[in-house]
Scaffold this active site. Structure first.
Site, mmCIF file in Angstrom:
data_model
loop_
_atom_site.group_PDB
_atom_site.id
_atom_site.type_symbol
_atom_site.label_atom_id
_atom_site.label_comp_id
_atom_site.label_asym_id
_atom_site.label_seq_id
_atom_site.Cartn_x
_atom_site.Cartn_y
_atom_site.Cartn_z
ATOM 1 N N ARG A 1 21.731 17.681 44.271
ATOM 2 C CA ARG A 1 20.746 18.786 43.571
ATOM 3 C C ARG A 1 19.236 18.517 43.636
ATOM 4 N NH1 ARG A 1 25.175 21.322 41.346
ATOM 5 N NH2 ARG A 1 26.755 20.006 40.443
ATOM 6 N N ASP B 1 23.150 20.414 34.499
ATOM 7 C CA ASP B 1 22.915 20.281 36.100
ATOM 8 C C ASP B 1 21.797 21.241 36.584
ATOM 9 O OD1 ASP B 1 24.866 18.259 36.120
ATOM 10 O OD2 ASP B 1 26.407 19.660 36.562
ATOM 11 N N ARG C 1 16.937 12.176 37.601
ATOM 12 C CA ARG C 1 16.477 13.557 37.894
ATOM 13 C C ARG C 1 15.131 13.859 37.430
ATOM 14 N NH1 ARG C 1 22.316 16.788 38.182
ATOM 15 N NH2 ARG C 1 22.814 16.055 40.312
ATOM 16 N N GLY D 1 30.638 11.313 40.229
ATOM 17 C CA GLY D 1 30.821 10.707 38.832
ATOM 18 C C GLY D 1 32.148 11.460 38.152
HETATM 19 C C1 S3P Z 1 30.732 17.606 34.747
HETATM 20 C C2 S3P Z 1 30.367 17.122 33.347
HETATM 21 C C3 S3P Z 1 28.836 16.764 33.632
HETATM 22 C C4 S3P Z 1 28.049 17.465 34.993
HETATM 23 C C5 S3P Z 1 28.993 16.865 36.029
HETATM 24 C C6 S3P Z 1 30.318 17.708 36.008
HETATM 25 C C7 S3P Z 1 32.278 17.588 34.488
HETATM 26 O O1 S3P Z 1 28.421 15.435 33.276
HETATM 27 O O2 S3P Z 1 26.796 16.700 34.919
HETATM 28 O O3 S3P Z 1 28.299 17.594 37.090
HETATM 29 O O4 S3P Z 1 32.818 18.229 35.457
HETATM 30 O O5 S3P Z 1 32.935 17.314 33.555
HETATM 31 P P1 S3P Z 1 28.379 14.730 31.964
HETATM 32 O O6 S3P Z 1 29.694 15.129 31.268
HETATM 33 O O7 S3P Z 1 28.293 13.310 32.300
HETATM 34 O O8 S3P Z 1 27.075 15.316 31.282
#
Ligand code: S3P
Length: 450
Positions: free
Chosen positions: A409, A330, A361, A101
Site C-alpha cells: 500500500r 487500510d 505506515r 498477516g
Molecule cells: C483484515 C483486517 C485488517 C486489515 C487487513 C485485512 C482482514 O487487519 O488491515 O488488511 O481480512 O481481516 P486488522 O484486523 O489487524 O486491523
C-alpha cells in the site's frame, strides 16, 4: 511470494487523465475467507472473482497442505474440495505465509482447535508483526505456542482438540483477531464469544453464516456504550457454497484518489464492494469535496456493490473522525496522498494500528510524502498534512527513491502521488504490489491511455 529477487524500482509520473472503465480484482479479505471455509466444507465450493494475489495464494497453499483440494479452472473459477470441520490434516512442512498477516492470524485460529501442529514462517515484514494478539486468546482456548522473541514469526503452534470455548473482549479493533477466535470456535464444542467494543469488517460473520454455521450477532451495553457480541456455535457442519467475490474497495481506493487528483479524469470503477465496515474512505473523500457517484448499487455474494464514477475534483482538508478508522484502516496511506493536494489542513488521529501493518505506515508515509515535497507532521497516532491547494507535488529528485518497506500500500499510494507530481515519484520496489493487486500497473496504463 519470494521477494528475495532484486528490487524493481520505478518512477511513476503524470500520464494524462484517467478515463474509461476499469474493474479492480476481487476483495482480499473475502478471498482468504472463501478458501478457508471452502476447505472446511465437505463437497465442492466454487469461487469466481477470487483475488489471485500472493497473499491469497499463500492461503490456498496452506489449505492444500492441510488436506483440501484446490484448483483453478481455465475460466478463472476456483474449485475447492474441503475436508470437513475438525478434519484438517497435519501439514508436513512449514506454512509459508509470505507477507500476509491475514493468512497467518486466521489460519492460526483454524489450527488452534485441531489436533495438529504447524510452523508459520513469513517474509521480513511479516516476521516483525505482533502475533501476541492472537496467541493470547488461542492460548486461553488451549493451544500452545513457541514464538520468536516479541511474539513474532517464525512460530510453532500446537493445536488441541477438544479446545475450550471462551468469551473474549477484543483489546484492539482487529477483524483478524476476531476472525481467529471465531474460526477456532468452529471446531470447539459449545459457544465461543467475541465482544467487539468497536465494530470491524464483518466478512467472517457473513460468510460463516452463508456456509451454514450457527452464529449470532447482537448488541449489548458495555462500559463505553453498545458493543457487538458475536457467538459461534461449535462443531459446525459447513455446506459447500458458490461464491462471487466483489471487487476490493481497498484496491479501488488507489484509482479513486488518482482520478480525483489528476485533472481531466472521469473514470468508472466497476464492481466495488461497499460493505459499510469497509467503505468509509469514499465518504471521507466526498466530505473533502470529491465527486464519487455510485451507479447501479446491487448485491454480489451477500455484499453491497456498486460501480463508482469518479471525476477530478478540488479537495479541501478535513479533520477525520477517529470513529471511522476501522472502516478504512487500510486506506490511510492513500488518503494521506489526497490530503497532500487538498486545500488546507487534514488532521488524522487514532491511527496507532497503522504502526503494525505491513510497515509502520505513519512513519513510512510521512517520510515518503516529505521526500515528494508534501508538508507533513507525524504524531504518535496520526499525521497532520498541509495540502498544496490542488497544485501538483514537486515529486522526488533524481537519485532519490521512496522506501516501500515491503508494503504494497505504500508502493501504490506513492505511485498515485507520482501521477499528481511535476517530476514523478520514484519508488524503490514495485514487487510488493503483487501481494494484493497484481494488475495495478497494467490497469493504470490502460486507464491513462484511454
Ligand atoms: C483484515 C483486517 C485488517 C486489515 C487487513 C485485512 C482482514 O487487519 O488491515 O488488511 O481480512 O481481516 P486488522 O484486523 O489487524 O486491523
Amino acid at each position: 511470494m519470494n521477494h528475495s529477487n532484486p528490487p524493481s524500482p520505478k518512477r511513476f509520473a503524470s500520464a494524462g487523465p484517467l478515463t474509461g472503465q476499469i474493474a479492480v480484482p476481487g476483495d482480499k479479505s473475502i478471498s482468504h475467507r472463501s478458501l478457508m471455509l471452502g476447505a472446511l466444507a465437505v463437497g465442492e465450493t466454487r469461487v469466481t472473482g477470487l483475488l489471485e494475489g500472493e497473499d491469497v495464494l499463500a492461503t490456498a497453499a496452506a489449505m492444500r497442505a492441510m488436506g483440501a483440494t484446490i484448483a483453478r479452472e481455465n475460466d478463472g473459477t476456483w474449485s475447492i474440495h474441503g475436508v470437513g470441520v475438525g478434519s484438517l490434516l497435519q501439514p508436513n512442512q512449514a506454512l509459508a505465509m509470505g507477507n500476509s498477516g491475514t493468512s497467518t492470524r486466521l489460519l492460526m485460529g483454524l489450527v488452534a482447535s485441531h489436533p495438529i501442529s504447524a510452523m508459520f514462517t513469513g517474509d521480513a515484514s511479516l516476521s516483525g508483526r505482533p502475533m501476541g494478539r492472537v496467541i493470547t486468546p488461542l492460548s486461553e482456548m488451549g493451544a500452545s505456542f513457541e514464538a520468536s522473541q516479541g511474539g513474532t514469526l517464525p512460530l510453532m503452534l500446537r493445536g488441541i482438540s477438544p479446545a475450550v470455548p471462551i468469551t473474549y473482549r477484543l483489546p484492539v479493533a482487529s477483524a483478524q483477531v476476531k476472525s481467529a477466535v471465531l474460526l477456532a470456535g468452529l471446531n470447539t464444542a459449545g459457544i465461543s464469544t467475541v465482544i467487539e467494543p468497536v465494530p470491524t469488517r464483518d466478512h467472517s460473520e457473513r460468510m460463516l453464516r452463508g456456509f451454514g454455521a450457527k452464529l449470532e450477532v447482537g448488541e449489548e451495553k458495555g462500559a463505553n456504550g453498545l458493543e457487538r457480541v458475536i457467538r459461534i456455535h461449535g462443531e459446525a457442519d459447513l455446506q459447500p457454497q458458490t461464491i462471487t467475490v466483489p471487487g476490493d474497495p481497498s484496491s479501488a481506493a488507489f484509482f479513486t484518489v488518482a482520478a480525483l487528483l489528476v485533472p481531466g479524469s472521469d473514470l468508472i470503477i466497476q464492481n466495488v464492494g461497499l460493505n459499510p465496515t469497509r467503505a468509509a474512505l469514499f465518504d471521507v473523500l466526498r466530505d473533502m469535496g470529491g465527486s464519487i457517484e455510485e451507479l447501479d448499487r446491487r448485491e454480489v455474494g451477500g455484499e453491497p456493490v456498486a460501480d463508482l464514477r469518479v471525476q477530478h475534483s478540488a479537495l479541501t482538508g478535513i479533520e477525520v473522525d477517529p470513529a471511522v478508522v476501522p472502516a478504512m484502516v487500510d486506506e490511510f496511506p492513500i488518503l494521506f496522498v489526497a490530503a497532500s493536494l487538498a486545500q488546507g489542513t487534514t488532521v488524522t488521529r487514532g491511527l496507532e494500528e497503522l504502526r503494525v501493518k505491513e510497515s509502520d505506515r505513519l512513519a513510512a508515509m510521512a517520510s515518503a510524502l516529505i521526500l515528494a515535497g508534501a508538508k507533513v507532521e507525524e504524531y504518535g497516532d496520526g499525521l497532520v498534512i498541509q495540502g498544496t491547494g490542488g497544485d501538483p507535488l514537486p515529486g522526488t529528485a533524481d537519485g532519490t527513491a521512496i522506501a516501500t518497506h515491503l508494503d504494497h500500500r505504500i508502493a501504490m499510494s506513492m505511485a498515485v502521488a507520482g501521477l499528481a507530481s511535476e517530476n514523478g515519484v520514484k519508488i524503490d520496489d514495485t514487487a510488493p504490489i503483487a501481494t494484493s493487486f497484481p494488475t495495478f500497473e497494467a490497469l493504470l496504463d490502460s486507464a491513462s491511455a484511454q
